[in-house]
Scaffold this active site. Structure first.
Site, short mmCIF file in Angstrom:
data_model
loop_
_atom_site.label_atom_id
_atom_site.label_comp_id
_atom_site.label_asym_id
_atom_site.label_seq_id
_atom_site.Cartn_x
_atom_site.Cartn_y
_atom_site.Cartn_z
N ASP A 255 -0.18 -3.93 6.16
CA ASP A 255 -0.79 -3.44 7.39
C ASP A 255 -2.25 -3.88 7.51
O ASP A 255 -3.06 -3.22 8.15
CB ASP A 255 -0.73 -1.90 7.45
CG ASP A 255 0.66 -1.39 7.77
OD1 ASP A 255 1.57 -2.22 7.98
OD2 ASP A 255 0.84 -0.16 7.80
N ASP B 31 5.66 4.61 5.19
CA ASP B 31 6.53 3.63 5.85
C ASP B 31 6.55 2.29 5.10
O ASP B 31 7.11 1.30 5.59
CB ASP B 31 6.14 3.44 7.33
CG ASP B 31 4.73 2.92 7.51
OD1 ASP B 31 3.82 3.39 6.80
OD2 ASP B 31 4.52 2.03 8.35
N HIS B 32 5.97 2.27 3.91
CA HIS B 32 6.02 1.07 3.05
C HIS B 32 6.62 1.36 1.67
O HIS B 32 7.04 0.45 0.98
CB HIS B 32 4.61 0.45 2.92
CG HIS B 32 4.08 0.02 4.25
ND1 HIS B 32 4.05 -1.29 4.65
CD2 HIS B 32 3.63 0.75 5.31
CE1 HIS B 32 3.59 -1.36 5.90
NE2 HIS B 32 3.32 -0.14 6.32
N HIS C 145 1.31 3.92 2.01
CA HIS C 145 1.82 4.68 3.17
C HIS C 145 3.34 4.82 3.13
O HIS C 145 4.04 3.89 2.71
CB HIS C 145 1.38 4.01 4.47
CG HIS C 145 -0.06 4.29 4.81
ND1 HIS C 145 -0.79 3.51 5.68
CD2 HIS C 145 -0.91 5.27 4.37
CE1 HIS C 145 -2.02 4.01 5.78
NE2 HIS C 145 -2.12 5.06 4.99
N HIS D 248 0.85 -1.20 0.00
CA HIS D 248 0.00 0.00 0.00
C HIS D 248 0.88 1.24 0.00
O HIS D 248 2.09 1.14 0.08
CB HIS D 248 -1.01 -0.01 1.16
CG HIS D 248 -0.43 0.06 2.53
ND1 HIS D 248 0.39 -0.93 3.06
CD2 HIS D 248 -0.56 0.99 3.51
CE1 HIS D 248 0.72 -0.59 4.30
NE2 HIS D 248 0.17 0.57 4.59
N HIS E 174 4.68 -4.80 10.31
CA HIS E 174 5.20 -4.21 11.56
C HIS E 174 5.43 -5.26 12.64
O HIS E 174 4.77 -6.30 12.68
CB HIS E 174 4.20 -3.20 12.13
CG HIS E 174 4.07 -1.94 11.32
ND1 HIS E 174 4.79 -0.81 11.58
CD2 HIS E 174 3.29 -1.65 10.25
CE1 HIS E 174 4.47 0.14 10.71
NE2 HIS E 174 3.55 -0.35 9.89
N HIS F 202 -7.59 -0.87 5.60
CA HIS F 202 -6.53 0.00 6.12
C HIS F 202 -6.35 1.18 5.16
O HIS F 202 -6.38 2.33 5.56
CB HIS F 202 -5.25 -0.81 6.28
CG HIS F 202 -4.08 -0.03 6.78
ND1 HIS F 202 -4.00 0.47 8.05
CD2 HIS F 202 -2.91 0.33 6.17
CE1 HIS F 202 -2.84 1.11 8.21
NE2 HIS F 202 -2.17 1.04 7.08
#
Ligand code: ZN
Ligand code: FE
Length: 253
Positions: A131, A58-59, A56, A54, A169, A112
Protein backbone atom coordinates in the site's frame (compact mmCIF):
# COMPACT_ATOMS: atom_id res chain seq x y z
CA UNK A 1 8.37 -18.89 -12.41
CA UNK A 2 4.84 -17.61 -12.75
CA UNK A 3 2.73 -15.04 -10.95
CA UNK A 4 -0.97 -15.49 -10.32
CA UNK A 5 -3.07 -12.47 -9.44
CA UNK A 6 -5.66 -13.38 -6.82
CA UNK A 7 -8.58 -11.04 -6.22
CA UNK A 8 -9.46 -10.78 -2.54
CA UNK A 9 -12.02 -8.90 -0.43
CA UNK A 10 -13.44 -5.85 -2.20
CA UNK A 11 -10.44 -4.51 -4.11
CA UNK A 12 -7.32 -6.25 -2.76
CA UNK A 13 -4.83 -8.30 -4.72
CA UNK A 14 -2.76 -11.16 -3.37
CA UNK A 15 -0.04 -12.63 -5.55
CA UNK A 16 1.06 -16.25 -5.81
CA UNK A 17 4.53 -16.86 -7.22
CA UNK A 18 5.30 -20.41 -8.20
CA UNK A 19 7.83 -22.62 -9.92
CA UNK A 20 6.20 -24.48 -12.81
CA UNK A 21 8.54 -27.46 -12.50
CA UNK A 22 8.32 -28.35 -8.81
CA UNK A 23 5.09 -26.40 -8.06
CA UNK A 24 6.55 -24.78 -4.95
CA UNK A 25 4.78 -21.51 -4.20
CA UNK A 26 4.85 -18.34 -2.13
CA UNK A 27 2.02 -15.88 -1.60
CA UNK A 28 2.34 -12.16 -1.05
CA UNK A 29 -0.22 -10.41 1.19
CA UNK A 30 -2.98 -13.01 1.51
CA UNK A 31 -5.91 -10.77 2.49
CA UNK A 32 -8.02 -13.83 3.12
CA UNK A 33 -7.38 -17.55 2.85
CA UNK A 34 -10.20 -18.88 0.65
CA UNK A 35 -9.34 -17.34 -2.75
CA UNK A 36 -5.68 -18.26 -2.21
CA UNK A 37 -6.56 -21.85 -1.29
CA UNK A 38 -8.71 -22.11 -4.43
CA UNK A 39 -5.79 -21.06 -6.65
CA UNK A 40 -3.39 -23.39 -4.84
CA UNK A 41 -5.76 -26.31 -5.39
CA UNK A 42 -6.49 -25.42 -9.00
CA UNK A 43 -2.77 -25.40 -9.84
CA UNK A 44 -1.69 -28.22 -7.51
CA UNK A 45 0.77 -25.97 -5.71
CA UNK A 46 2.71 -26.50 -2.49
CA UNK A 47 2.65 -23.31 -0.46
CA UNK A 48 5.99 -22.74 1.28
CA UNK A 49 5.94 -19.07 2.27
CA UNK A 50 3.67 -16.16 3.05
CA UNK A 51 5.30 -12.74 2.62
CA UNK A 52 3.65 -9.65 4.08
CA UNK A 53 4.35 -6.07 3.00
CA UNK A 54 2.74 -4.66 6.16
CA UNK A 55 0.53 -5.60 9.08
CA UNK A 56 -2.90 -4.29 7.99
CA UNK A 57 -5.65 -6.89 8.19
CA UNK A 58 -6.36 -6.75 4.46
CA UNK A 59 -2.78 -7.95 3.83
CA UNK A 60 -2.31 -10.53 6.61
CA UNK A 61 -5.90 -11.76 7.06
CA UNK A 62 -5.15 -15.19 5.55
CA UNK A 63 -1.89 -15.86 7.43
CA UNK A 64 -3.19 -18.09 10.22
CA UNK A 65 -5.50 -20.26 8.13
CA UNK A 66 -2.93 -20.77 5.37
CA UNK A 67 -0.18 -21.57 7.85
CA UNK A 68 -2.32 -24.14 9.62
CA UNK A 69 -3.34 -25.76 6.36
CA UNK A 70 -0.01 -25.83 4.53
CA UNK A 71 2.56 -25.58 7.36
CA UNK A 72 4.19 -22.75 5.45
CA UNK A 73 6.36 -20.04 7.00
CA UNK A 74 5.40 -16.38 7.43
CA UNK A 75 7.93 -13.74 6.43
CA UNK A 76 7.86 -10.02 7.27
CA UNK A 77 9.74 -6.98 8.47
CA UNK A 78 11.68 -7.37 11.71
CA UNK A 79 10.32 -4.23 13.41
CA UNK A 80 6.78 -5.44 12.77
CA UNK A 81 7.24 -8.91 14.19
CA UNK A 82 4.76 -8.15 16.97
CA UNK A 83 2.10 -7.04 14.50
CA UNK A 84 2.40 -9.60 11.72
CA UNK A 85 0.37 -12.65 12.74
CA UNK A 86 2.30 -15.95 12.86
CA UNK A 87 5.61 -14.48 11.68
CA UNK A 88 8.49 -17.01 11.50
CA UNK A 89 11.19 -15.23 9.52
CA UNK A 90 11.93 -11.53 10.00
CA UNK A 91 13.87 -9.54 7.45
CA UNK A 92 15.83 -6.30 7.65
CA UNK A 93 16.02 -3.20 5.47
CA UNK A 94 18.22 -3.81 2.40
CA UNK A 95 18.38 -7.51 3.13
CA UNK A 96 18.66 -10.09 0.37
CA UNK A 97 16.75 -13.20 1.31
CA UNK A 98 17.06 -16.46 -0.56
CA UNK A 99 14.72 -19.43 -0.40
CA UNK A 100 14.14 -22.51 -2.57
CA UNK A 101 11.96 -20.47 -4.93
CA UNK A 102 13.73 -17.15 -5.49
CA UNK A 103 16.07 -14.54 -4.12
CA UNK A 104 14.45 -11.25 -3.15
CA UNK A 105 15.54 -7.84 -1.94
CA UNK A 106 13.71 -6.05 0.85
CA UNK A 107 13.47 -2.28 1.22
CA UNK A 108 11.98 -0.58 4.26
CA UNK A 109 9.51 2.01 2.92
CA UNK A 110 7.72 3.64 5.87
CA UNK A 111 4.87 6.16 5.57
CA UNK A 112 1.65 4.17 5.13
CA UNK A 113 2.76 2.17 8.18
CA UNK A 114 6.03 2.43 10.09
CA UNK A 115 7.06 -1.12 9.19
CA UNK A 116 6.06 -1.28 5.53
CA UNK A 117 8.42 -3.06 3.12
CA UNK A 118 8.54 -3.70 -0.61
CA UNK A 119 9.78 -6.95 -2.08
CA UNK A 120 11.84 -7.01 -5.28
CA UNK A 121 12.36 -10.29 -7.16
CA UNK A 122 14.89 -9.72 -9.90
CA UNK A 123 14.41 -13.10 -11.56
CA UNK A 124 10.81 -12.26 -12.49
CA UNK A 125 11.34 -8.54 -12.82
CA UNK A 126 8.73 -7.80 -10.19
CA UNK A 127 8.33 -5.33 -7.35
CA UNK A 128 5.59 -5.90 -4.77
CA UNK A 129 4.71 -2.51 -3.34
CA UNK A 130 1.80 -3.21 -0.96
CA UNK A 131 0.00 0.00 0.00
CA UNK A 132 2.92 2.36 -0.61
CA UNK A 133 3.08 2.69 -4.40
CA UNK A 134 -0.17 2.07 -6.26
CA UNK A 135 -0.62 2.29 -9.99
CA UNK A 136 -1.04 6.06 -10.51
CA UNK A 137 -1.23 6.67 -6.78
CA UNK A 138 0.29 6.13 -3.38
CA UNK A 139 -1.01 4.95 -0.03
CA UNK A 140 -2.48 7.13 2.66
CA UNK A 141 -0.07 8.22 5.34
CA UNK A 142 -1.18 6.54 8.57
CA UNK A 143 1.97 6.12 10.64
CA UNK A 144 4.58 8.33 9.07
CA UNK A 145 5.33 11.81 7.83
CA UNK A 146 4.89 13.18 4.34
CA UNK A 147 8.69 13.34 4.02
CA UNK A 148 8.99 9.66 4.94
CA UNK A 149 6.42 8.63 2.35
CA UNK A 150 8.09 10.82 -0.24
CA UNK A 151 11.48 9.24 0.48
CA UNK A 152 10.01 5.75 0.41
CA UNK A 153 8.54 6.35 -3.04
CA UNK A 154 11.88 7.73 -4.19
CA UNK A 155 13.71 4.62 -2.97
CA UNK A 156 11.76 2.49 -5.43
CA UNK A 157 12.80 4.63 -8.40
CA UNK A 158 16.18 2.88 -8.40
CA UNK A 159 14.86 -0.37 -9.86
CA UNK A 160 15.07 -1.02 -13.62
CA UNK A 161 12.45 0.86 -15.67
CA UNK A 162 10.93 -2.36 -17.01
CA UNK A 163 10.21 -3.63 -13.49
CA UNK A 164 6.61 -4.74 -13.14
CA UNK A 165 4.72 -3.13 -10.29
CA UNK A 166 2.35 -5.34 -8.30
CA UNK A 167 0.48 -3.31 -5.69
CA UNK A 168 -2.02 -4.16 -2.97
CA UNK A 169 -5.23 -2.70 -4.38
CA UNK A 170 -7.19 -2.07 -7.56
CA UNK A 171 -7.43 1.69 -7.14
CA UNK A 172 -6.09 2.56 -10.58
CA UNK A 173 -9.13 4.11 -12.18
CA UNK A 174 -9.89 6.51 -9.34
CA UNK A 175 -6.17 7.32 -9.09
CA UNK A 176 -6.04 8.08 -12.80
CA UNK A 177 -8.85 10.62 -12.46
CA UNK A 178 -6.89 12.44 -9.77
CA UNK A 179 -3.66 12.46 -11.84
CA UNK A 180 -5.48 13.81 -14.87
CA UNK A 181 -7.23 16.54 -12.85
CA UNK A 182 -3.83 18.15 -12.20
CA UNK A 183 -1.46 16.77 -14.84
CA UNK A 184 -3.83 17.80 -17.62
CA UNK A 185 -1.33 17.91 -20.47
CA UNK A 186 0.42 14.57 -19.90
CA UNK A 187 -0.14 12.59 -23.11
CA UNK A 188 1.50 9.44 -21.71
CA UNK A 189 -0.99 9.54 -18.86
CA UNK A 190 -3.84 9.85 -21.33
CA UNK A 191 -2.58 6.81 -23.25
CA UNK A 192 -2.28 4.81 -20.06
CA UNK A 193 -5.81 5.78 -19.04
CA UNK A 194 -7.15 4.38 -22.33
CA UNK A 195 -5.50 1.03 -21.59
CA UNK A 196 -6.80 1.08 -18.01
CA UNK A 197 -10.37 1.75 -19.14
CA UNK A 198 -10.13 -1.12 -21.58
CA UNK A 199 -8.95 -3.56 -18.90
CA UNK A 200 -11.72 -2.47 -16.54
CA UNK A 201 -14.31 -2.88 -19.26
CA UNK A 202 -13.09 -6.47 -19.77
CA UNK A 203 -13.07 -7.02 -15.97
CA UNK A 204 -9.31 -7.56 -16.05
CA UNK A 205 -6.82 -6.24 -13.45
CA UNK A 206 -4.95 -3.04 -14.36
CA UNK A 207 -1.98 -4.66 -12.59
CA UNK A 208 0.91 -5.07 -13.19
CA UNK A 209 1.96 -1.59 -14.15
CA UNK A 210 5.61 -0.86 -14.91
CA UNK A 211 8.00 1.44 -13.12
CA UNK A 212 8.48 3.31 -16.39
CA UNK A 213 4.75 4.00 -16.68
CA UNK A 214 4.59 5.13 -13.07
CA UNK A 215 7.58 7.46 -13.44
CA UNK A 216 5.91 9.08 -16.44
CA UNK A 217 2.29 9.08 -15.31
CA UNK A 218 1.99 8.79 -11.50
CA UNK A 219 1.72 12.32 -10.17
CA UNK A 220 3.11 11.30 -6.76
CA UNK A 221 6.39 10.35 -8.46
CA UNK A 222 6.41 13.63 -10.35
CA UNK A 223 6.44 16.09 -7.43
CA UNK A 224 9.62 17.65 -8.87
CA UNK A 225 7.85 18.52 -12.13
CA UNK A 226 7.68 22.29 -12.64
CA UNK A 227 4.45 22.15 -14.62
CA UNK A 228 2.74 20.31 -11.77
CA UNK A 229 4.12 22.76 -9.20
CA UNK A 230 2.80 25.64 -11.30
CA UNK A 231 -0.59 23.97 -11.61
CA UNK A 232 -0.79 23.72 -7.81
CA UNK A 233 0.31 27.33 -7.34
CA UNK A 234 3.41 26.30 -5.40
CA UNK A 235 6.28 28.77 -5.55
CA UNK A 236 9.00 26.73 -3.87
CA UNK A 237 10.81 24.03 -5.80
CA UNK A 238 10.83 21.72 -2.76
CA UNK A 239 9.29 18.48 -4.06
CA UNK A 240 8.24 17.48 -0.53
CA UNK A 241 6.00 20.52 -0.38
CA UNK A 242 4.45 19.57 -3.70
CA UNK A 243 4.08 15.95 -2.62
CA UNK A 244 2.38 17.03 0.63
CA UNK A 245 -0.08 19.21 -1.25
CA UNK A 246 -0.85 16.37 -3.68
CA UNK A 247 -1.42 13.86 -0.90
CA UNK A 248 -3.72 16.28 0.96
CA UNK A 249 -5.72 16.97 -2.20
CA UNK A 250 -6.03 13.25 -2.90
CA UNK A 251 -7.28 12.56 0.64
CA UNK A 252 -10.31 14.69 -0.20
CA UNK A 253 -10.67 13.82 -3.87
ZN1 ZN B 1 -2.57 -1.01 4.31
FE1 FE C 1 -4.47 -2.38 2.04
Amino acid sequence: MKILIVKCLKDNYSYIIYNEENLLAAVIDPSEAEPVINEIKRNNLKLKYILNTHHHYDHVGGNLKLKEKYKCEVVGYEDDKDRIPEIDISLKDNQKWENELFECEILHIPGHTSGHICIYIKEINALFTGDTLFSLGCGRIFEGTYAEMFNSLNKMKKFPKKTKIYCGHEYTQKNSEFCLSIDTKNSKLKNKINKIKNNIKLDKPTIPSTLEDELECNIFLRADNLEIQKQLGINSTDPIETFTKLRELKDNF
